[in-house]
Design a protein around this motif. Structure first.
Motif, short mmCIF file in Angstrom:
data_model
loop_
_atom_site.label_atom_id
_atom_site.label_comp_id
_atom_site.label_asym_id
_atom_site.label_seq_id
_atom_site.Cartn_x
_atom_site.Cartn_y
_atom_site.Cartn_z
N PHE B 96 2.96 -14.43 29.33
CA PHE B 96 3.75 -15.14 30.33
C PHE B 96 3.27 -14.86 31.73
CE2 PHE B 96 7.01 -16.75 27.57
CZ PHE B 96 6.91 -15.92 26.46
N PHE B 150 -9.33 -1.15 21.84
CA PHE B 150 -10.04 -2.32 22.34
C PHE B 150 -9.71 -2.58 23.81
CE2 PHE B 150 -11.96 -6.38 22.32
CZ PHE B 150 -11.07 -7.32 22.80
N ALA B 154 -5.42 3.71 25.87
CA ALA B 154 -4.96 4.88 25.12
C ALA B 154 -4.17 5.83 26.01
CB ALA B 154 -6.15 5.60 24.53
N ALA B 155 -4.53 5.93 27.26
CA ALA B 155 -3.88 6.91 28.13
C ALA B 155 -2.42 6.59 28.39
CB ALA B 155 -4.63 7.00 29.45
N ILE B 156 -2.02 5.33 28.21
CA ILE B 156 -0.64 4.98 28.55
C ILE B 156 0.17 4.65 27.32
CG2 ILE B 156 -1.07 4.17 30.87
CD1 ILE B 156 -1.12 1.31 29.63
N LEU B 196 -10.46 -7.63 42.01
CA LEU B 196 -11.72 -8.07 41.42
C LEU B 196 -12.05 -7.30 40.14
CD1 LEU B 196 -14.28 -9.76 41.66
CD2 LEU B 196 -15.27 -7.96 43.04
N GLU B 197 -11.89 -5.98 40.23
CA GLU B 197 -12.26 -5.16 39.08
C GLU B 197 -11.38 -5.46 37.88
OE1 GLU B 197 -13.01 -1.13 40.47
OE2 GLU B 197 -12.35 -0.52 38.47
N GLU B 200 -12.36 -8.68 36.27
CA GLU B 200 -13.56 -8.60 35.45
C GLU B 200 -13.24 -7.96 34.10
OE1 GLU B 200 -16.91 -7.05 37.46
OE2 GLU B 200 -16.92 -8.75 38.85
#
Lengths: 658, 270, 318
Positions: B96, B150, B154-156, B196-197, B200
């Motif tokens: 959404f 993927f 994983a950290a959160i 931007l990062e 990407e």
């Protein structure tokens, strides 16, 4: 204790020994898809042997060099030992190296194959493949994204192991041949080439033998009483000598377990889950954690904050003394115990540091405040001083003799002498055998009787008997009025403030000292929030007048502190500016281990340096930057320059001098 | 332009087709006689100026709105309208524009919720947590962990999503949609509000999903660069009507499209 | 000074002086607390899953009990009547979902709350129409619920437990345990939590909102039935029973509107607190503590910790 038992004088031999003697104990773990997978020494031997035989089938022979490129993954460590078993030499490369750097190292070392972590690394190598005529196969660990790549070039780690295992079952002689190959290895064989990210000029390949690393490791383990029960987390760059020694050689020698985290950003959680007992990190890490804690406390409720401040005070008074085993009144001990329950314990636990027995820091000077803070919390933080050329250990602080501003006593079997120019030299069983294919540079650094020029200026402190490092020898210069100018000394004083992340001091052959400063985004950002300073980007924050004011107050304090030391009182900071962007290894301004590339920086920012010395109050600068994904851009800014007042050499000093 | 993958020109058969769909709210016509199709395996961009009806179009496809007229054909089955449950069941997953996450739950639980439809075993077995239900639970958890791996989140894993920064929340939402193992993935402005990062990263994920899992993707997006780079074909809507339907290069040059974005009054061509 | 002594010291002295009375009071408080908790549970279930504060929960208790007794009066054997009542609660849940929730699905919370007002009066009317307005006796014996009391000699005196109370505590605890497991472990439980969090997200993931609502209202109905049976067995089945529901309000505020453990803990605190307060501090203030104790506590919580002990803190991210 420089001799080694002939049956345990190489890393592969140690592996076989451990598999036999403590085969069921955990050797390595990795967190994958949320769960920890464990390999025992026996299982690890099996994995490494299969890969090793597979490598032999692919044509790897004694004396060949092969590259290891990636972050801390078990299979990359296994590959190192697997190659060493055949007498080949691993050449680890920094995972975040850009293609240029990587091409240089791979070509210089003449590697014939490479073991890489994933698609990202594969792409980088392929991008520079024409410069690497000797490079044959690319072996990869993580298959994602590599489905459609050239099958002739690429082969998976698992497939190589499969080749090895098939050979083991098909060929009866295979196992014996492999074990014979391992037995053929000798202590003085070349075991690894570690390229140091030079602060000036090109990287150099440091050659270390098994003897170099194993003897150093053995001594280090004895020094801190490390045994097979230790748990360590491998998160520092694979290609760095520190990780090679702590996460590989020392582990093999002592038999302890090395844990590989799930991802770079889960390191703290993973550390907490494992409960690591031995830690190593550059000062920056301890700084960041402290800053984070302070920032969180600043946001907490008033009651929490008061309690925190109170108990931190208690810790500062009694903490270190308790850690050092000194006498402390019972009231103090009680208060400290309460503090441990409510404050120190939770803080340490938050960052996974609860079970740490020994924590080292090295690489650069650590702020005394930070150093004392962690020790006050009850963490046994110590300093050590080392180099790749020493197989790490030159000096280390023994338990109970810890000072914030020294780097320790000579490590076991290490001799140290100071040249008349004030340069530190050392000799030890860990000394490297030379720079690969660079006899000239080797001759500059390694004397004929085995002494190494560290390139650092230092002296032994009379009071503690420990070594103090001032600065890189060639960086120690003089101002135009002959005052000694040791840039690092000044920079460290500035970096001790959480708001200042990096500082570059300029002054050699100049009239006065000026400083370029990087603010710390986290600390200053949090300060900005609390003080209603509005900003939309790092650049804006760095240019804000109120931030300048705040930094100016720090510079002022530093000047005051400098004025109290006779030797450097004349080197106070007259002008400073705040840089519009953070200094970054990707732009060549820092090395991969976060050390300043001084000359390069002064070059790149020459408009600003000019502005310092021609009296301008601001300067325009345009810098080309490289983004994380490799593409380039330009950042332009108008940077303001501030003038600072200096303090006269303080009265007490003058009285003493008289 | 996307790097050509095998079979680029020979796109698959039609997965979803909307024919003559019109939608009104009270007096407001959100969509007027819109027709286009989405082929299996492609990335289809739906673009247009603000208010063109793009989100309404997605809402019709996954059943939140029922059109007044027109037909929706999904996997060969034609119907006059879709119901959310039927859409989800049929293999349509959705993200959404303004995020619809379970804010009180952790990242892990949110993505696990995406497996709801795939959970077969009944109430009794689940309580006992043994035998077939346990194997199923382990399997679901494994799939979810693969998605977490993927998407590099994983950290959160254990953090309640309400506390995450915006960019990561969007990623978690994508993860939840992926957990449904959809045939058709509808993304409503997945890059909105990203730097931007982050853009990407998100682009990379979208391409990976399409190439590795073969998922067909319909994507509403404002960033023209992203649209040109990612999509195979583009549909352009303006004031509820379709004004262009072609490959990105052609759409870029289409006069009607240019005029629509520049806001000059214009006549509408089919 | 004397006043301070009377408030802070004397009651505790009394407690210690006659431990059997203390035990009795504590037990009575526990029983009341458990029953408050059950009612609160009904509220929490519905609020958690459909975001509706069900004003009709109290009357559902009465309605369920009435249906049970009423059926029995017409000659239906006890356990069959029980089964039929459960079916009736299911039909009620189904009806509520179809006729009340579905049409109002996108309306604001206040409107749904008002709808439950309407539901209340419908149920009152229906109950009176079908079963008459007179108080009735719960068919405790026919359901094999124990009666009579157990007396223990000890603690310096006598402590007596009504067997029905013991049964109530056991049954209520069992019910809570089952519900807890249901919410935490099962797919439907997870779906319930999802629906409670975000309708839009739940829809897009394929959860059928309607199905979940029916399940939840049915569960609340069963809880209401259990409560009705227990309360009815201890006193009588009449429309005044719905007053009990008002007591549930402070319990919800204390425990948090979204927490099942909160409802239990809250219920126990209020129940025990009331009885203790009444018995030991009552004489000081001329009695009546039982009436307002719960509400004063609730007020305190509203000021200092509105989400209750266990509820979710509502953080608005701007």
């Amino acid at each position: 204790m420089q001799s080694i038992d002939g049956s345990l004088d190489t890393l592969p031999k140690l592996l076989i020994h451990n598999a036999k003697v403590i085969g069921a104990r955990p050797a390595m773990r990795q967190k994958d898809l949320g769960i920890w997978n464990t390999w025992s020494w026996a299982q690890m031997l099996d994995e490494i042997r299969a890969f090793s035989i597979g490598l032999a089938e692919l044509g790897l022979k004694r004396g060949d060099k092969f590259a290891i490129i990636g972050s801390n993954r078990p299979r990359l460590y296994w590959a190192m030992c697997a190659g060493q078993a055949l007498g080949a030499v691993p050449v680890p490369v920094y995972a975040d190296a850009v293609a240029e750097e990587m091409a240089f190292v791979l070509a210089h070392a003449e590697v014939i194959l490479a073991v890489v972590e994933d698609q990202e690394q594969v792409d980088k190598v392929i991008a520079v493949a024409e410069r690497l005529p000797r490079l044959g196969k690319l072996i990869y660990d993580e298959p994602r994204g590599l489905k459609d790549y050239d099958r002739d070039r690429l082969i998976s780690f698992a497939d190589v192991q499969a080749i090895g295992r098939t050979k083991l079952t098909d060929d009866d002689e295979c196992l014996a041949r492999w074990e014979a190959a391992v037995a053929d290895g000798k202590a003085d064989d070349l075991s690894v080439i570690l390229y140091t990210s030079g602060t000036t000029g090109r990287s150099k390949g440091v050659m270390l033998t098994h003897r170099n690393t194993i003897v150093s490791a053995r001594n280090a383990n004895a020094f801190d009483r490390l045994d097979q029960n230790e748990e360590v987390i491998a998160y520092l760059p694979l290609a760095w000598v520190g990780d090679y020694i702590f996460s590989f050689v020392q582990a093999y020698v002592a038999g302890y377990c090395v844990n590989c985290p799930e991802a770079p950003d889960t390191v703290v959680q993973d550390r907490r889950e494992i409960g690591t007992t031995y830690a190593f990190a550059p000062p920056r890490v301890y700084e960041n954690v402290l800053t984070l804690t302070m920032v969180r406390m600043a946001d907490a409720g008033a009651i929490k904050r008061k309690a925190f401040d109170f108990f931190i005070g208690v810790a500062r008074r009694w903490g270190e003394k308790i850690l050092d085993g000194e006498k402390v009144p019972i009231g103090g001990r009680l208060l400290y115990a309460v503090g441990r329950l409510f404050v120190y314990g939770p803080v340490l636990n938050q960052f996974g540091l609860s079970r740490i027995r020994v924590a080292y820091t090295a690489g650069e000077a650590i702020g005394p405040e930070i150093f004392r803070f962690w020790r006050a919390m009850g963490m046994n933080l110590k300093q050590l001083y080392g180099q790749t050329e020493a197989s790490v250990y030159i000096t280390a602080q023994p338990d109970g003799e810890i000072y914030a501003d020294t780097v320790g006593k000579p490590s076991p079997d290490v001799e140290i002498k100071i040249s008349d120019k004030g340069e530190v030299l050392f000799r030890s069983p860990g000394v490297f055998t030379g720079y690969y294919k660079d006899a000239d540079k080797t001759a500059e650094v390694l004397t004929s009787d085995g002494w190494v020029h560290t390139g650092d200026a230092g002296f032994f402190d009379a009071k503690s008997g420990q070594l103090k490092i001032i600065d890189r020898a060639k960086d120690v210069g003089r101002l135009n009025d002959s005052t000694v100018f040791a840039p690092k000394y000044i920079e460290n004083k500035l970096k001790f403030y959480p708001n200042i992340r990096e500082a570059v001091a300029i002054g050699a052959d100049r009239d006065f000292v000026s400083v370029m400063i990087n603010i710390d985004q986290v600390a200053v950002g949090s300060w900005a929030e609390r003080n209603n300073v509005v900003y939309a980007s790092y650049q804006e924050l760095a240019a804000h007048p109120r931030v300048y004011d705040m930094i100016a107050s720090h510079v002022d304090e530093v000047n005051r502190s400098l004025s109290e030391e006779e030797m450097v009182a004349g080197a106070q900071i007259k002008r400073f500016l705040i840089l519009h962007k953070e200094l970054d290894p990707d732009d060549g301004e820092l090395t991969r281990t976060q050390k300043l590339r001084r000359g390069h920086i002064i070059d790149r920012y020459s408009p600003l340096v000019e502005a310092f010395y021609n009296g301008s109050s601001a300067a325009q600068i345009s810098t080309q930057v490289t983004f994380e994904d490799g593409h380039k851009g330009v950042i332009a800014a108008r940077v303001a320059v501030r003038d600072m007042k200096t303090y006269p050499v303080s009265a007490t000093e003058m009285v003493r001098a008289a | 332009m996307r790097a050509p993958s095998s079979g680029d020109t020979a796109l698959g058969e039609v997965l979803l087709a909307v024919e003559d769909v019109s939608l009104s709210f009270g007096g407001v016509r959100a969509l007027t006689a819109v027709s286009f199709d989405i082929r299996k395996g492609e990335i289809r961009a739906i673009i247009g100026p603000n208010g063109a009806g793009k989100t309404s179009m997605l809402n019709v496809v996954n059943g939140f709105y029922q059109p007044q007229s027109g037909r929706i054909t999904f996997k060969g089955e034609a119907r006059n309208s879709m119901r959310p449950y039927a859409a989800a069941r049929g293999g349509i997953a959705r993200t959404f524009q303004n995020l619809a996450l379970f804010r009180g739950m952790t990242t892990l639980d949110n993505i696990l919720a995406g497996r709801s439809l795939k959970m077969r075993r009944g109430f009794f077995w689940q309580v006992i947590r043994h035998g077939p239900a346990l194997t199923e639970e382990v399997e679901h958890r494994r799939r979810v962990e693969e998605i977490i791996d993927f998407l590099e989140i994983a950290a959160i894993r254990k953090i309640p999503v309400g506390r995450l920064p915006y960019g990561l929340q969007k990623r978690v939402e994508l993860g939840r949609a992926l957990a449904m193992e959809p045939d058709l993935l509808l993304l409503d402005e997945p890059m909105a509000g990203m730097n931007l990062e982050e853009k990407e990263d998100m682009s990379r994920f979208i391409i990976d999903v399409n190439q590795q899992y073969g998922t067909t993707i319909a994507l509403i997006e404002h960033d023209m660069g992203v649209v040109m780079d990612l999509s195979d074909r583009v549909v352009v809507l303006d004031y509820g009507r379709k004004i262009a339907d072609a490959v990105p290069d052609e759409v870029k040059k289409d006069e009607n499209v240019i005029r629509a974005y520049l806001g000059q009054p214009h006549g509408v061509s089919a | 000074m004397h006043l301070l002594y009377q408030i802070f010291v004397d009651p505790f002295v009394q407690m210690g002086a006659a431990p059997d009375l203390l035990a009795q009071t504590l037990w009575d408080g526990l029983v009341a607390g458990v029953l408050y908790a059950l009612i609160a549970l009904g509220f929490v279930l519905i609020f958690k899953a459909s975001g509706v504060f069900n004003f009709a929960q109290g009357i559902m208790v009465v309605f369920a009990a009435l249906t049970l007794v009423g059926l029995h009066e017409h000659g239906v054997p006890a356990f069959l009547a029980l089964g039929l009542t459960i079916v009736v609660m299911f039909v009620l849940a189904f009806g509520v979902e179809r006729l009340m929730l579905r049409p109002l699905v996108n309306q604001s919370d206040v409107i749904l709350f008002m709808a439950t007002f309407g539901l209340t009066y419908i149920l009152i009317g229906l109950g009176q129409l079908i079963f008459g307005g007179n108080p009735k006796v719960m068919i405790a014996n026919e359901l094999y619920l124990p009666s009579g009391e157990m007396r223990f000699k000890g603690l310096g005196g006598f402590v007596s437990f009504q067997k029905i109370d013991i049964a109530a505590v056991i049954i209520a605890s069992l019910m809570v345990a089952v519900l807890a497991v249901f919410f935490q472990r099962t797919r439907i439980g997870r779906a319930l939590r999802a629906v409670a969090d975000s309708h839009q997200a739940a829809l897009s993931v394929g959860i059928s909102l309607e199905q979940i609502w029916v399940i939840v209202w049915f569960a609340a109905g069963v809880v209401a039935l259990t409560t009705g049976i227990m309360w009815g067995a201890r006193s009588e089945v009449s429309f005044s029973l719905q007053i009990i529901a008002l007591k549930a309000l402070p319990v919800l505020i204390l425990g948090g509107l979204t927490s099942i453990p909160g409802a239990i803990v809250g219920g126990l605190i209020i129940g025990i607190g009331e009885k203790l307060g009444e018995f030991y501090w009552g004489p000081l203030l001329g009695g009546g503590i039982e009436t307002w104790f719960a509400y004063v506590i609730a007020l305190g919580f509203l000021v200092f910790r509105p989400q209750g002990l266990f509820g979710e803190k509502i953080i608005e991210r701007i």
